[in-house]
Design a protein around this motif. Structure first.
Motif, PDB file in Angstrom:
ATOM      1  N   GLY A  14     -20.432 -80.774  84.546  1.00  0.00           N
ATOM      2  CA  GLY A  14     -21.423 -80.126  85.403  1.00  0.00           C
ATOM      3  C   GLY A  14     -21.467 -78.625  85.212  1.00  0.00           C
ATOM      4  O   GLY A  14     -22.175 -77.920  85.912  1.00  0.00           O
ATOM      5  N   ASP A  15     -20.701 -78.132  84.262  1.00  0.00           N
ATOM      6  CA  ASP A  15     -20.644 -76.694  83.992  1.00  0.00           C
ATOM      7  C   ASP A  15     -20.618 -76.485  82.480  1.00  0.00           C
ATOM      8  O   ASP A  15     -20.305 -77.400  81.722  1.00  0.00           O
ATOM      9  CB  ASP A  15     -19.385 -76.102  84.631  1.00  0.00           C
ATOM     10  CG  ASP A  15     -19.412 -74.581  84.677  1.00  0.00           C
ATOM     11  OD1 ASP A  15     -20.510 -73.996  84.591  1.00  0.00           O
ATOM     12  OD2 ASP A  15     -18.323 -73.983  84.791  1.00  0.00           O
ATOM     13  N   VAL A  16     -20.920 -75.252  82.049  1.00  0.00           N
ATOM     14  CA  VAL A  16     -20.924 -74.935  80.616  1.00  0.00           C
ATOM     15  C   VAL A  16     -20.105 -73.673  80.387  1.00  0.00           C
ATOM     16  O   VAL A  16     -20.283 -72.670  81.066  1.00  0.00           O
ATOM     17  CB  VAL A  16     -22.368 -74.716  80.098  1.00  0.00           C
ATOM     18  CG1 VAL A  16     -22.371 -74.305  78.645  1.00  0.00           C
ATOM     19  CG2 VAL A  16     -23.205 -75.963  80.298  1.00  0.00           C
ATOM     20  N   SER A  17     -19.213 -73.733  79.407  1.00  0.00           N
ATOM     21  CA  SER A  17     -18.392 -72.585  79.039  1.00  0.00           C
ATOM     22  C   SER A  17     -18.894 -72.006  77.719  1.00  0.00           C
ATOM     23  O   SER A  17     -19.029 -72.737  76.725  1.00  0.00           O
ATOM     24  CB  SER A  17     -16.932 -73.014  78.881  1.00  0.00           C
ATOM     25  OG  SER A  17     -16.184 -71.989  78.271  1.00  0.00           O
TER      26      SER A  17
ATOM     27  N   TYR B 243     -24.783 -79.708  76.147  1.00  0.00           N
ATOM     28  CA  TYR B 243     -25.176 -80.881  76.943  1.00  0.00           C
ATOM     29  C   TYR B 243     -23.974 -81.767  77.255  1.00  0.00           C
ATOM     30  O   TYR B 243     -23.805 -82.210  78.399  1.00  0.00           O
ATOM     31  CB  TYR B 243     -26.255 -81.695  76.230  1.00  0.00           C
ATOM     32  CG  TYR B 243     -26.580 -82.948  77.005  1.00  0.00           C
ATOM     33  CD1 TYR B 243     -27.348 -82.883  78.162  1.00  0.00           C
ATOM     34  CD2 TYR B 243     -26.070 -84.177  76.614  1.00  0.00           C
ATOM     35  CE1 TYR B 243     -27.620 -84.020  78.906  1.00  0.00           C
ATOM     36  CE2 TYR B 243     -26.334 -85.323  77.350  1.00  0.00           C
ATOM     37  CZ  TYR B 243     -27.101 -85.242  78.495  1.00  0.00           C
ATOM     38  OH  TYR B 243     -27.354 -86.361  79.232  1.00  0.00           O
ATOM     39  N   GLU B 244     -23.153 -82.028  76.241  1.00  0.00           N
ATOM     40  CA  GLU B 244     -21.994 -82.901  76.458  1.00  0.00           C
ATOM     41  C   GLU B 244     -21.036 -82.316  77.492  1.00  0.00           C
ATOM     42  O   GLU B 244     -20.520 -83.043  78.345  1.00  0.00           O
ATOM     43  CB  GLU B 244     -21.274 -83.181  75.136  1.00  0.00           C
ATOM     44  CG  GLU B 244     -22.049 -84.124  74.232  1.00  0.00           C
ATOM     45  CD  GLU B 244     -21.411 -84.305  72.862  1.00  0.00           C
ATOM     46  OE1 GLU B 244     -20.400 -83.640  72.549  1.00  0.00           O
ATOM     47  OE2 GLU B 244     -21.953 -85.115  72.087  1.00  0.00           O
ATOM     48  N   GLN B 245     -20.818 -81.006  77.422  1.00  0.00           N
ATOM     49  CA  GLN B 245     -19.916 -80.395  78.400  1.00  0.00           C
ATOM     50  C   GLN B 245     -20.549 -80.416  79.792  1.00  0.00           C
ATOM     51  O   GLN B 245     -19.885 -80.728  80.783  1.00  0.00           O
ATOM     52  CB  GLN B 245     -19.551 -78.957  78.019  1.00  0.00           C
ATOM     53  CG  GLN B 245     -18.543 -78.370  78.992  1.00  0.00           C
ATOM     54  CD  GLN B 245     -18.177 -76.941  78.722  1.00  0.00           C
ATOM     55  OE1 GLN B 245     -18.891 -76.235  78.032  1.00  0.00           O
ATOM     56  NE2 GLN B 245     -17.065 -76.506  79.272  1.00  0.00           N
TER      57      GLN B 245
END
Length: 137
Positions: free
Chosen positions: A63-66, A56-58
């Motif tokens: 706006g994207d997740v790694s 969630y924080e990323q």
């Protein structure tokens, strides 16, 4: 005649003590396994919450997740689930050994089953674990 009666009483008493010792030892070992499985499940739950927070924080920041950020946590969860499977098998083996030592009686009694999620033992078939709700059948 009295000697034979005393020997029979002594033999029965000895068998009873052996059964109590085996059952007590098995019970304690089974509880230890259940506690370990419960601890692992709590750790998995904490890791899952941590993953959620990281994702969630990323996402909120970029706006994207790694997946690289949570790879270590995912691997740890996988390892803990493997340990739970091993502990469940150990509990099943413990029940089998107890049955072997104490005898199986008439052989009609169904084999003890264990919840793969929390390790809760069941002597009779159930569809869902009463402790954690996992589907068993």
């Amino acid at each position: 005649m009295e000697g034979k009666i005393m020997a029979d009483i002594k033999g029965s008493f000895s068998k009873g003590l052996t059964a109590i010792n085996v059952k007590t030892s098995s019970f304690l070992e089974a509880k230890k396994i259940q506690t370990y499985i419960a601890t692992l499940n709590a750790e998995i739950e904490a890791l899952q919450k941590e993953i959620g927070t990281i994702v969630y924080e990323q996402w909120n920041a970029t706006g994207d997740v790694s997946l690289q950020l949570i790879g270590e946590q995912l691997l740890t969860i996988s390892q803990k689930k493997q340990i739970i499977q091993e502990q469940t098998k150990a509990a099943e083996e413990l029940a089998r050994k107890e049955k072997e030592i104490l005898g199986t009686g008439d052989g009609v009694k169904p084999e003890r089953i264990f919840c793969p999620n929390c390790g809760q033992p069941y002597d009779t078939p159930v569809k869902f674990c009463k402790k954690c709700g996992t589907k068993l059948q």
